[in-house]
Design an enzyme around this catalytic site. Structure first.
Site, PDB file in Angstrom:
ATOM      1  N   GLU A  47      48.338 104.898 102.879  1.00  0.00           N
ATOM      2  CA  GLU A  47      49.361 105.653 102.586  1.00  0.00           C
ATOM      3  C   GLU A  47      50.379 105.479 102.959  1.00  0.00           C
ATOM      4  OE1 GLU A  47      48.713 110.220 103.601  1.00  0.00           O
ATOM      5  OE2 GLU A  47      47.130 110.390 102.483  1.00  0.00           O
TER       6      GLU A  47
ATOM      7  N   ASP B 262      58.236 117.922 104.309  1.00  0.00           N
ATOM      8  CA  ASP B 262      58.420 117.685 105.448  1.00  0.00           C
ATOM      9  C   ASP B 262      58.468 117.829 106.587  1.00  0.00           C
ATOM     10  OD1 ASP B 262      56.291 115.081 104.578  1.00  0.00           O
ATOM     11  OD2 ASP B 262      57.896 114.535 103.449  1.00  0.00           O
TER      12      ASP B 262
ATOM     13  N   TYR C 161      42.929 116.130  99.201  1.00  0.00           N
ATOM     14  CA  TYR C 161      43.700 116.155 100.761  1.00  0.00           C
ATOM     15  C   TYR C 161      43.511 117.594 101.059  1.00  0.00           C
ATOM     16  CZ  TYR C 161      46.567 114.919 103.891  1.00  0.00           C
ATOM     17  OH  TYR C 161      48.464 114.009 105.066  1.00  0.00           O
TER      18      TYR C 161
END
Length: 287
Positions: A58, A69, A184
């Site tokens: 990734e 994040d 995911y």
């Protein structure tokens, strides 16, 4: 069961998951930010990851407002920005990687804004030409599929969707409708690089997702050690590790943002230890 039908992909992701399953193990998927801390160091790390045990890579695309994040990945984005990161530069890293490795899948992970600015059609064409296999775009919900997801699928690019602990059975069909490559699973609610989920909770979540899709389920967020990677690898199809690898990069950068002499080696050694954890998870010898 809802898996997308789409244009012909490179087939790298499907081939890799099939090969890993044939070995009776989970895949190891490391995340690094493109151009962190410099384009040269980043390219060296990416080129070295397959030999260090990465099954799929990734590659983060720098964005100035990365709301999902945590501080570690945010800092990586700032270093990458200083290091000359751009969408074009990221695709160039992929192109140079592909010159020596035509088998390891590469997923670009980031936010929609830089792709929108680049131009969706131009981006998909250039990404495909560079050798990108799929996209994870964290701020585009299924309701926005016409923006990027559907054009990506039509262009033969996988579109990997995120599911979280709060994605209930009512929501899952929408999440899965056009997901391809793999799903995911974000094992904790919140930002990257903070808490960790228990193995039992992850196992239950993966089992639930498997009732809704045939796609491989990769689990990430909160994996920091080889032992944690092994725990995830026992119950999921892949373990994704980002923040702790990115932290290893941060630990080897000086105050001016320059990489230390052993940055690449130390990052790859750490990746290898995580890969060994994943490979040893189900009882076969590591290494």
């Amino acid at each position: 069961m809802s898996n997308a039908s789409h244009g012909a992909t490179s087939g790298r992701i499907e081939a890799r998951f099939a090969a890993v399953a044939a070995e009776g193990r989970a895949a190891f998927i490391p995340f690094v930010m493109a151009a962190d801390p410099t384009v040269e160091a980043s390219l060296a790390i990416v080129k070295g990851l397959p030999a260090a045990g990465a099954d799929i890579i990734e590659l983060g695309v720098m964005f100035s407002d990365p709301m999902a994040d945590g501080p570690v990945i945010q800092a990586a984005g700032l270093r990458a920005k200083k290091g000359g990161s751009s969408v074009r530069q990221t695709l160039e890293i992929v192109r140079q990687f592909r010159a020596g490795d035509d088998a390891t899948p590469i997923i670009l992970m980031g936010y929609y804004n830089p792709i929108y600015i680049y131009g969706v059609d131009a981006f998909l064409r250039d990404a495909r030409d560079a050798g990108v296999d799929g996209l994870i775009v964290v701020d585009l919900p299924p309701e926005e599929d016409a923006e990027l997801c559907l054009p990506a699928l039509a262009a033969g690019m996988h579109f990997v969707r995120l599911a979280t602990p709060t994605t209930d059975d009512q929501r899952l069909p929408a999440v899965l409708a056009h997901t391809s490559g793999f799903l995911y699973y974000v094992s904790i609610a919140g930002i990257t690089g903070t808490a960790s989920a228990t193995e039992a909770a992850i196992e239950a979540a993966v089992a639930r997702l498997k009732r809704h899709t045939d796609l491989p389920v990769a689990v990430g967020f909160g994996i920091k050690t080889p032992a944690q990677a092994a725990a995830v690898a026992r119950v999921a199809d892949a373990a994704v590790v980002g923040s702790s690898i990115v932290q290893k990069i941060a630990d080897n950068v000086d105050d001016t943002g320059q990489p230390s002499e052993n940055l690449v080696a130390s990052v790859l050694d750490f990746a290898r230890s995580l890969a060994d954890g994943v490979r040893g998870a189900r009882g076969e010898p590591a290494g």
